[in-house]
Design an enzyme around this catalytic site. Structure first.
Site, PDB file in Angstrom:
ATOM      1  N   HIS A 368       0.890  -1.030  -0.029  1.00  0.00           N
ATOM      2  CA  HIS A 368       0.083   0.071   0.000  1.00  0.00           C
ATOM      3  C   HIS A 368       0.805   1.198  -0.113  1.00  0.00           C
ATOM      4  CE1 HIS A 368      -3.694  -2.372   1.602  1.00  0.00           C
ATOM      5  NE2 HIS A 368      -3.309  -2.634   0.196  1.00  0.00           N
ATOM      6  N   ARG A 475      -6.685  -2.509 -16.983  1.00  0.00           N
ATOM      7  CA  ARG A 475      -6.589  -3.819 -16.304  1.00  0.00           C
ATOM      8  C   ARG A 475      -7.142  -3.937 -15.033  1.00  0.00           C
ATOM      9  NH1 ARG A 475      -0.674  -2.880 -18.231  1.00  0.00           N
ATOM     10  NH2 ARG A 475      -0.391  -4.560 -19.369  1.00  0.00           N
ATOM     11  N   ARG A 511     -10.762  -4.537 -19.745  1.00  0.00           N
ATOM     12  CA  ARG A 511     -10.492  -6.110 -19.766  1.00  0.00           C
ATOM     13  C   ARG A 511     -11.212  -6.568 -18.611  1.00  0.00           C
ATOM     14  NH1 ARG A 511      -4.309  -7.647 -20.050  1.00  0.00           N
ATOM     15  NH2 ARG A 511      -4.513  -7.181 -17.750  1.00  0.00           N
ATOM     16  N   GLU A 610      -3.584 -13.068 -27.670  1.00  0.00           N
ATOM     17  CA  GLU A 610      -2.403 -13.283 -26.435  1.00  0.00           C
ATOM     18  C   GLU A 610      -1.794 -14.884 -26.925  1.00  0.00           C
ATOM     19  OE1 GLU A 610      -2.574 -10.780 -22.868  1.00  0.00           O
ATOM     20  OE2 GLU A 610      -4.356 -11.875 -22.900  1.00  0.00           O
ATOM     21  N   ASN A 633       2.592  -8.884 -24.855  1.00  0.00           N
ATOM     22  CA  ASN A 633       3.641  -9.144 -23.776  1.00  0.00           C
ATOM     23  C   ASN A 633       3.284 -10.937 -23.710  1.00  0.00           C
ATOM     24  OD1 ASN A 633       4.048  -6.726 -23.202  1.00  0.00           O
ATOM     25  ND2 ASN A 633       2.517  -6.481 -21.573  1.00  0.00           N
ATOM     26  N   ASP A 634       2.016 -11.406 -23.611  1.00  0.00           N
ATOM     27  CA  ASP A 634       1.810 -12.625 -23.558  1.00  0.00           C
ATOM     28  C   ASP A 634       1.997 -13.357 -25.056  1.00  0.00           C
ATOM     29  OD1 ASP A 634       1.065 -13.671 -20.975  1.00  0.00           O
ATOM     30  OD2 ASP A 634      -0.732 -12.082 -21.105  1.00  0.00           O
ATOM     31  N   ARG A 644       7.940 -14.508 -19.347  1.00  0.00           N
ATOM     32  CA  ARG A 644       8.065 -13.144 -19.317  1.00  0.00           C
ATOM     33  C   ARG A 644       8.683 -12.690 -17.841  1.00  0.00           C
ATOM     34  NH1 ARG A 644       2.081 -10.761 -19.791  1.00  0.00           N
ATOM     35  NH2 ARG A 644       2.475  -9.002 -18.485  1.00  0.00           N
ATOM     36  N   CYS A 681      -1.917  -3.458 -27.344  1.00  0.00           N
ATOM     37  CA  CYS A 681      -1.814  -2.789 -26.121  1.00  0.00           C
ATOM     38  C   CYS A 681      -0.372  -3.495 -25.257  1.00  0.00           C
ATOM     39  CB  CYS A 681      -2.814  -3.050 -25.499  1.00  0.00           C
ATOM     40  SG  CYS A 681      -3.566  -4.898 -25.064  1.00  0.00           S
TER      41      CYS A 681
HETATM   42  C1  PEP Z   1      -0.285  -8.332 -22.950  1.00  0.00           C
HETATM   43  O1  PEP Z   1      -0.158  -9.471 -22.359  1.00  0.00           O
HETATM   44  O2  PEP Z   1       0.394  -7.914 -23.490  1.00  0.00           O
HETATM   45  C2  PEP Z   1      -1.153  -7.388 -22.265  1.00  0.00           C
HETATM   46  C3  PEP Z   1      -1.256  -6.350 -22.539  1.00  0.00           C
HETATM   47  O3  PEP Z   1      -1.658  -8.211 -20.940  1.00  0.00           O
HETATM   48  P1  PEP Z   1      -0.910  -7.969 -19.478  1.00  0.00           P
HETATM   49  O4  PEP Z   1       0.385  -7.372 -19.690  1.00  0.00           O
HETATM   50  O5  PEP Z   1      -1.833  -7.397 -18.325  1.00  0.00           O
HETATM   51  O6  PEP Z   1      -0.769  -9.569 -19.392  1.00  0.00           O
HETATM   52 MG    MG Z   2      -1.632 -10.391 -21.295  1.00  0.00          MG
END
Ligand code: PEP
Ligand code: MG
Length: 757
Positions: A368, A475, A511, A610, A633-634, A644, A681
């Site tokens: 926090h 998110r 999301r 993803e 990212n995923d 990752r 994104c």
């Molecule tokens: C991603 O996976 O690119 C994404 C935007 O979601 P997160 O990073 O929250 O998994």
């Molecule tokens: Mg993701």
């Protein structure tokens, strides 16, 4: 052997006596060097000790200048001493100054000594230091002398291994508190802070344990509890959170709950009843809570302990009459707050205007105090083991919230470099801020939609600050992660409404809960999984436990009544999952309509790309979904089978590569063929070079970190999208892996501004 005073045996006997003397480690070393020098008829005897950072430091000397002690430092391999440490072999030199490795350290005054004998201080094959004797006249030391010195080195090795010598410079020692230190922690909030340490000392030492008058103690306790409650209440009015919305308020609410918790107060009263003073009773109850909470393995629950610690300390302060608010006089104008850990309210006690950074020995990205630091715009670094033993209030400190580095008592050159960096950043930020109203249009007139990613209320002001077109990824799980208990439907609705209000008409793409994997909700039971990233997470949980998704969907539908709802589902692996999610939303819509509840004007449902399996279902998903959003990212993680979170693999593969960009180009083509709006994104959109590659494969909509808006827009304004796309088309037609260098060369040759700092 030359005429030594008594020979090696006498020296050893004397040494044993010195070892038995009740003196400090430094004094013992000082006596040893005097003894060795006298015994070996050497003008100089010095001890160098290997430091934790692998360099050698002069710890004691007879003969060299005393001011060099603890100041002369060399690397292994540097100078004669460094060579001995590296080779772990003695060096016996009649003319040391002509040895190729001789290095002159002017502060020692050793230039007048010609002969040199040094032996390594070894233990278990490891070099712990170097012991040296020197003489002015040229001479070769005898084998007997070399052996004698090696014997002394064994005694020294024992001293060092037993930790006696290290304590001279170990954390918390006087010496450690004078030296510069360069520490690495985890970066929790970006920014650079230069200033002076303020060591947060919340502990009140309780000395009086036994009550003289129990009734009087109870009266004191009640009064203290009362003023604690009102001080926590007044924190809620803190100007930083004056608007009364968002997760920090939730945090403080839960805090207020603790303060009003009858059970807590009751336990303290009972402890007073056993004859303790009010202070001792608070400590007793706190120790019990600590013991209980520390047994929990769940990090979230352990974090609650800090809130409770904070509260107990406040109560103690009330009891002893200390002010909870450090006065302005105690706080320098550029305070760098250093604490083991801290509750959010404690942080708010400090004057924001005087705080430059927060440094925590513990802490986590979701604790926090960290969240509040981010809300206040204070750089924050955590998980810096032992920092409290190395810093004293008033010490100059530099905090680099980007890299996670902390410099304690930094050398002048480091300070200058950071001062320059701060100036540069300020200039750059100013330049970027000026871009906020400039439309994101490339040199050849191609408009690009630039949205930002968000997840907490604190992120919302970035919309206006950056001039972004909207929130391309909200998110929603973050609100769940900072909550004490599962947010109820009403709380969720209020939160989503607040987000939309803060967006002030700009679109927000929510999301659905992306929990599981590393995003654990502490209040929700979860099974340990071998591969959490590939486990029961995101839309998989949502479809298996539809009540969860239904509640969230209902809250979102209510919050967007009369407006537009944009909602996307993470980790879709097959189109049937998307169909099931849509069916659930439709059922909720019908239900609302059935009960005559207002519903949104439009509902747009999207699928996140993803999981690579979706790459071979692009036509189907593009047809079904109202929009698509690539979670790069995923996607990258699964495409390259590279975790990752695994730091060993961070730089192994580059998403700016032919295979990844070909996949992304295919997504653009298929989405285009179905006229399905597409955005990306993930992190790829947040770096100018990879964002340029995205433009090159045809993306015209991206959602990025707010801090990246300036650099990415600068890139966009300077690129010719059509030219780039043609070049990329040709380049992707050829084989090859990494494309970073080619893209950098393209940017350089065509004048695209890439600022990756
Ligand atoms: C991603 O996976 O690119 C994404 C935007 O979601 P997160 O990073 O929250 O998994
Ligand atoms: Mg993701």
């Amino acid at each position: 052997m030359r005429s030594s005073i008594g020979g090696p045996r006498v020296m050893l006997r004397r040494l044993r006596e010195v070892m038995a003397e009740p003196v400090s480690a430094q004094e013992r070393l000082d006596r040893i060097v005097v003894l060795v020098a006298a015994n070996m008829v050497a003008e100089v005897c010095s001890v160098y000790v290997m430091r934790g950072d692998g360099s050698l430091e002069l710890y004691a000397t007879e003969g060299l200048k005393p001011e060099a002690v603890h100041h002369t430092v060399m690397r292994v391999g540097e100078g004669l001493v460094g060579v001995i440490a590296r080779e772990a072999q003695p060096l016996n030199l009649p003319d040391a100054r002509n040895h190729p490795s001789f290095t002159y350290f002017p502060e020692t005054g050793e230039e007048i000594y010609q002969s040199f004998l040094g032996v390594p201080v070894l233990r278990g094959g490891q070099t712990l230091g170097v012991l040296v004797v020197q003489n002015m006249a040229p001479r070769t030391y005898s084998d007997e002398e070399v052996e004698a010195l090696q014997t002394i080195a064994i005694v020294l090795a024992e001293m060092i291994a037993a930790g006696e010598i290290q304590t001279l410079a170990s954390p918390g020692s006087e010496l450690a508190l004078q030296r510069p230190h360069h520490l690495y922690g985890r970066a929790f909030a970006d920014g650079i802070g230069l200033g002076h340490a303020v060591v947060h000392e919340p502990r009140v030492e309780v000395s009086q344990l036994i009550a003289e008058n129990v009734d009087e103690e109870l009266r004191r306790l009640d009064a203290a509890l009362e003023s604690l409650k009102s001080s926590v209440d007044s924190l809620m009015q803190h100007p930083a959170f004056g608007e009364g919305q968002g997760e920090h308020v939730d945090i403080l609410e839960s805090y207020r709950m603790f303060a009003r918790d009858r059970g807590w107060a009751k336990r303290i009263r009972e402890a007073v009843g056993t004859g303790l003073t009010a202070e001792a009773a608070v400590e007793r109850v706190q120790n019990d809570s600590r013991a209980q909470l520390l047994r929990q393995t769940d990090p979230y629950i352990r974090e609650r302990l800090h809130d409770l610690d904070d509260l107990a300390n406040r109560l103690l302060r009330e009891l002893v009459g200390w002010s909870s608010h450090p006065s302005a006089a105690e706080l320098p104008k550029d305070g760098i707050l250093v604490a083991r850990n801290m509750g959010p309210a404690e942080l708010l006690d400090y004057d924001r205007e005087r705080l430059r950074a927060l440094v925590l020995e513990e802490g986590s990205a979701t604790s926090h105090a960290t969240i509040v630091a981010r809300a206040l715009g204070i750089p924050c670094i955590g998980q810096l083991d032992g920092v409290l033993d190395l810093v004293r209030s008033g010490d100059p400190v530099i905090v680099d919230g980007l890299s996670g580095e902390v410099h304690v008592r930094p050398p002048a050159d480091i300070e200058t470099a950071y001062v320059d960096q701060v100036r540069l950043r300020a200039r750059r930020q100013k330049r970027y801020a000026e871009l906020k109203d400039t439309p994101a249009v490339t040199r050849d007139g191609t408009a690009v939609c630039m949205q930002i990613n968000a997840g907490l209320m604190v992120d919302m002001p970035h919309l206006a600050e950056t001039g972004a077109d909207g929130i391309g990824l909200f998110r929603t799980e973050l609100q769940f992660m900072v909550a004490e208990t599962f947010p109820r439907i009403g709380e969720q609705e209020t939160f989503y409404r607040a987000v939309l209000d803060a967006a002030d008409g700009r679109p927000v793409t929510f999301r659905s809960l992306d929990i599981g994997g590393d995003k654990i909700l502490p209040y929700m039971r979860h099974a340990e999984e071998r591969n959490p990233a590939m486990g029961w997470r995101a839309v998989r949980i949502a479809l298996d436990r539809p009540a969860l998704l239904k509640t969230q969907v209902r809250a979102l539908l209510r919050a967007t009544a009369g407006e537009d709802l944009k909602l996307m589902f993470p980790m879709i692996a097959e189109v049937a999952e998307f169909d099931a999610a849509r069916a659930l939303v439709n059922a909720e819509l019908e239900r609302l309509a059935h009960f005559d509840h207002p519903v949104p004007n439009t509902v747009h449902l999207g699928a996140m790309i993803e999981v690579p399996s979706l790459l071979w279902q692009l036509d189907e998903i593009a047809e079904r979904a109202d929009f698509l959003s690539v979670g790069s990212n995923d996607l990258f993680q699964f495409y390259y089978a590279v975790d990752r979170e695994n730091t060993r693999l961070t730089d192994r593969f580059d998403p700016v590569s032919v295979p990844m960009l070909r996949a992304l180009r295919t997504i653009v083509e298929r989405a285009g063929a179905h006229d399905t709006p597409l955005t990306l994104c993930g992190e790829l959109a947040s770096h100018p070079l990879s964002a340029m590659a995205l433009i090159g494969v045809g993306f015209r909509s991206i959602s990025l970190a707010a801090a990246a808006m300036g650099p990415v827009k600068t890139m966009l304004l300077s690129v010719d999208a059509k030219h780039l796309q043609d070049w990329m088309g040709e380049r992707l037609g050829r084989s090859g892996g990494n494309m970073r260098d080619d893209l950098l060369a393209y940017a350089r040759d065509t004048g695209v501004e890439i600022d990756e700092s």
